[in-house]
Write a protein that holds these residues in place. Structure first.
Motif, PDB file in Angstrom:
ATOM      1  N   LEU A   1       0.819  -1.214   0.000  1.00 13.12           N
ATOM      2  CA  LEU A   1       0.000   0.000   0.000  1.00 13.12           C
ATOM      3  C   LEU A   1       0.854   1.266   0.000  1.00 13.12           C
ATOM      4  CD1 LEU A   1      -2.773  -0.990   2.567  1.00 13.12           C
ATOM      5  CD2 LEU A   1      -3.117  -0.560   0.128  1.00 13.12           C
TER       6      LEU A   1
ATOM      7  N   GLU B   1       0.545   4.015  -2.820  1.00 12.11           N
ATOM      8  CA  GLU B   1       0.212   5.388  -2.458  1.00 12.11           C
ATOM      9  C   GLU B   1       1.211   6.363  -3.070  1.00 12.11           C
ATOM     10  OE1 GLU B   1      -0.975   7.513   1.737  1.00 12.11           O
ATOM     11  OE2 GLU B   1       0.987   6.549   1.631  1.00 12.11           O
TER      12      GLU B   1
ATOM     13  N   TYR C   1      -0.086  -1.136  -8.600  1.00 10.91           N
ATOM     14  CA  TYR C   1      -1.496  -1.530  -8.535  1.00 10.91           C
ATOM     15  C   TYR C   1      -1.613  -3.049  -8.664  1.00 10.91           C
ATOM     16  CZ  TYR C   1      -6.330  -2.305  -9.987  1.00 10.91           C
ATOM     17  OH  TYR C   1      -7.617  -2.784 -10.085  1.00 10.91           O
TER      18      TYR C   1
ATOM     19  N   THR D   1      -0.392  -4.858  -5.516  1.00 13.75           N
ATOM     20  CA  THR D   1      -1.336  -4.791  -4.404  1.00 13.75           C
ATOM     21  C   THR D   1      -2.531  -5.711  -4.616  1.00 13.75           C
ATOM     22  OG1 THR D   1      -0.700  -2.504  -3.951  1.00 13.75           O
ATOM     23  CG2 THR D   1      -2.780  -3.247  -3.022  1.00 13.75           C
ATOM     24  N   THR D   2      -3.117  -5.661  -5.805  1.00 13.83           N
ATOM     25  CA  THR D   2      -4.293  -6.500  -6.067  1.00 13.83           C
ATOM     26  C   THR D   2      -3.922  -7.985  -6.102  1.00 13.83           C
ATOM     27  OG1 THR D   2      -4.041  -6.119  -8.464  1.00 13.83           O
ATOM     28  CG2 THR D   2      -5.585  -4.696  -7.272  1.00 13.83           C
TER      29      THR D   2
ATOM     30  N   ASP E   1     -11.447  -5.010   0.035  1.00 16.08           N
ATOM     31  CA  ASP E   1     -10.444  -4.069  -0.445  1.00 16.08           C
ATOM     32  C   ASP E   1     -10.096  -4.327  -1.907  1.00 16.08           C
ATOM     33  OD1 ASP E   1     -10.415  -2.934   2.029  1.00 16.08           O
ATOM     34  OD2 ASP E   1      -8.402  -3.594   2.582  1.00 16.08           O
TER      35      ASP E   1
ATOM     36  N   PHE F   1     -10.422  -1.589  -4.926  1.00 16.09           N
ATOM     37  CA  PHE F   1      -9.324  -1.173  -5.801  1.00 16.09           C
ATOM     38  C   PHE F   1      -9.675  -1.404  -7.271  1.00 16.09           C
ATOM     39  CE2 PHE F   1      -6.367  -1.546  -2.068  1.00 16.09           C
ATOM     40  CZ  PHE F   1      -5.894  -0.247  -2.139  1.00 16.09           C
ATOM     41  N   GLN F   2     -10.333  -2.502  -7.561  1.00 20.17           N
ATOM     42  CA  GLN F   2     -10.709  -2.788  -8.945  1.00 20.17           C
ATOM     43  C   GLN F   2     -11.754  -1.792  -9.453  1.00 20.17           C
ATOM     44  OE1 GLN F   2     -11.794  -6.938  -8.375  1.00 20.17           O
ATOM     45  NE2 GLN F   2      -9.838  -7.640  -9.210  1.00 20.17           N
TER      46      GLN F   2
ATOM     47  N   ALA G   1     -11.925   1.213  -8.511  1.00 26.12           N
ATOM     48  CA  ALA G   1     -11.309   2.536  -8.557  1.00 26.12           C
ATOM     49  C   ALA G   1     -10.715   2.872  -9.920  1.00 26.12           C
ATOM     50  CB  ALA G   1     -10.225   2.648  -7.483  1.00 26.12           C
TER      51      ALA G   1
ATOM     52  N   VAL H   1      -7.546   5.403  -6.625  1.00 24.30           N
ATOM     53  CA  VAL H   1      -6.737   4.310  -6.073  1.00 24.30           C
ATOM     54  C   VAL H   1      -5.857   4.813  -4.938  1.00 24.30           C
ATOM     55  CG1 VAL H   1      -4.860   2.701  -6.574  1.00 24.30           C
ATOM     56  CG2 VAL H   1      -6.759   2.925  -8.183  1.00 24.30           C
TER      57      VAL H   1
ATOM     58  N   LYS I   1      -7.845   5.377  -1.793  1.00 21.73           N
ATOM     59  CA  LYS I   1      -8.179   4.089  -1.157  1.00 21.73           C
ATOM     60  C   LYS I   1      -6.977   3.559  -0.388  1.00 21.73           C
ATOM     61  CE  LYS I   1     -10.048   0.152  -0.131  1.00 21.73           C
ATOM     62  NZ  LYS I   1     -10.988   0.051   1.009  1.00 21.73           N
ATOM     63  N   ALA I   2      -5.789   3.614  -0.985  1.00 16.27           N
ATOM     64  CA  ALA I   2      -4.580   3.128  -0.308  1.00 16.27           C
ATOM     65  C   ALA I   2      -4.334   3.908   0.980  1.00 16.27           C
ATOM     66  CB  ALA I   2      -3.379   3.241  -1.236  1.00 16.27           C
TER      67      ALA I   2
END
Length: 310
Positions: free
Chosen positions: A84, A88, A150, A153-154, A170, A174-175, A177, A229, A232-233
Motif C-alpha cells: 500500500l 500510495e 497496482y 497490491t491486487t 479491499d 481497488f478494482q 477505482a 486508487v 483508497k490506499a
C-alpha cells in the motif's frame, strides 16, 4: 516526438477541463464521450500494432510480496502495508491534486516551449522541445510504475483473501477505482483477463501528444484512477488494524499494530504539539473564537459595528 497543440495557451497549449462541481457520473459520461472522440483520430493515424507494443505487467515484473500467501496476521499486515505504501507513492506522482505531480511538470515544460518559440532562438527551441519530450516520457514512466504497484497490491489481496475479512472487500474497491474500460483503452491502458493493469507505451505517448487533456483527466484528474486508487490506499493505511483484519485477527504482534497506528498519530501530532505549547488562556479563547454564533469573524464584526455607532 513532436508535440502538437491541443488548444489553450500557445502552440503547446492544453485544455484541462477541470470542473469542481462535476459529480462522478457526469465525469464518467464526459470521459467516455472524449474517449470516443479521440478513438477515431488515434486509430486513423496509428500504424502500430498495439498488442506488440504493450508493456506487460505479468508475474515476471511483480515483487515477491504480491505473490506471497502469508500464514499469520502480522505477516499479512506487514506485507499489505509495504504494498500500500508503494501504491500510495506511485499514485501521488500522478494525482493533479498533489504538488510536483508529473502533469504539472509537463505543463511547465509546455509553457517554457511556448516562450522559447516566441524568442525565435533555435538553440532555446531545441532545448525546450527536448524538455517537453522528457516530461512526456516521465508521465509514461509514472503510469507504468503505478500499474506495477497496482498489480502488486491486487495480486497480494487475491492470494490472501482468507487472511483477513477485509481482503476481498479491499480488492473489489481497488478494482472499482480504475476508470472505465473505454477511457483506459483510448489512452493506451487495458486490463487483462486477471484484472491486471497493462500499459501500451507507444499508444500512451501518442495520446499525450494528441490528446493530453484526456490523459490528464482519466489518469490524474479529480475522479481519475490515480486519485481514486491513491485515496483508497491512504484510507486503508490510516485505518485501525481491527478494521483491516477483522476482530478475529486483532491478535497480531504489537509491533505491526503500532506501524499502522503511527500514521494516524503522526497526522495529528503537529497540531497537538502546537496546542500543547500554547497557554491555557489562549487555547480557551481560540476554542471560543471558533465556536457557534460568537466565532472570531462575528466577534470582529460586532466590534466594528459598535465603533461605527459610537
Amino acid at each position: 516526438m513532436a508535440m502538437s497543440g491541443i488548444g489553450g495557451v500557445g502552440s503547446y497549449g492544453y485544455n484541462s477541463n477541470y470542473n469542481s462541481s462535476m459529480d462522478y457520473e457526469s465525469w464518467v459520461n464526459n470521459s467516455n464521450s472524449k474517449a470516443e472522440e479521440m478513438k477515431d483520430k488515434l486509430e486513423s493515424t496509428s500504424g502500430v500494432n498495439s498488442s506488440s507494443s504493450t508493456s506487460s505487467t505479468s508475474s515476471s515484473n511483480k515483487t515477491s510480496s504480491s505473490n506471497k500467501t502469508v500464514s499469520s496476521t502480522s505477516g499479512y499486515l506487514r506485507n499489505y502495508q509495504l504494498a500500500l505504501t508503494d501504491l500510495e507513492s506511485a499514485a501521488a506522482a500522478l494525482q493533479t491534486s498533489k504538488e510536483g505531480n508529473v502533469f504539472e511538470k509537463y505543463e511547465k515544460a509546455l509553457a517554457a516551449a511556448d516562450k522559447a518559440a516566441q524568442s525565435g532562438n533555435e538553440d532555446q527551441i531545441k532545448e525546450a522541445q527536448a524538455a517537453v519530450e522528457k516530461a512526456a516520457g516521465d508521465i509514461v514512466s509514472a503510469v507504468e510504475n503505478f500499474a506495477k504497484e497496482y498489480n502488486n497490491t491486487t495480486s497480494f489481496l487475491k492470494n490472501n483473501t482468507g487472511a483477513a475479512s477485509s481482503a476481498s472487500r479491499d480488492l473489489a474497491a481497488f478494482q472499482r477505482a480504475l476508470t472505465t474500460d473505454k477511457a483506459l483503452q483510448t489512452i493506451g491502458l487495458s486490463k487483462d483477463t486477471y484484472g491486471n493493469l497493462q500499459v501500451d507505451k507507444e499508444k500512451l505517448t501518442k495520446t499525450i501528444e494528441e490528446g493530453y487533456g484526456l490523459v490528464k483527466e482519466v489518469v490524474g484528474g479529480q475522479y481519475g484512477m490515480a486519485e481514486r486508487v491513491g485515496t483508497k490506499a491512504t484510507n486503508v493505511l490510516d485505518s485501525p488494524v481491527n478494521k483491516i483484519v477483522g476482530s478475529e485477527g486483532t491478535n497480531g504482534t504489537q509491533e505491526t499494530t503500532e506501524k499502522y497506528s503511527a500514521r494516524r498519530e503522526k497526522k495529528s501530532s503537529s497540531a497537538a504539539l502546537d496546542s500543547a505549547s500554547l497557554p491555557d488562556s489562549f487555547t480557551s479563547f481560540a476554542n471560543f473564537a471558533r465556536g457557534g454564533a460568537y466565532n472570531l469573524t462575528n466577534y470582529y464584526a460586532v466590534g466594528m459595528l459598535l465603533n461605527t455607532i459610537a
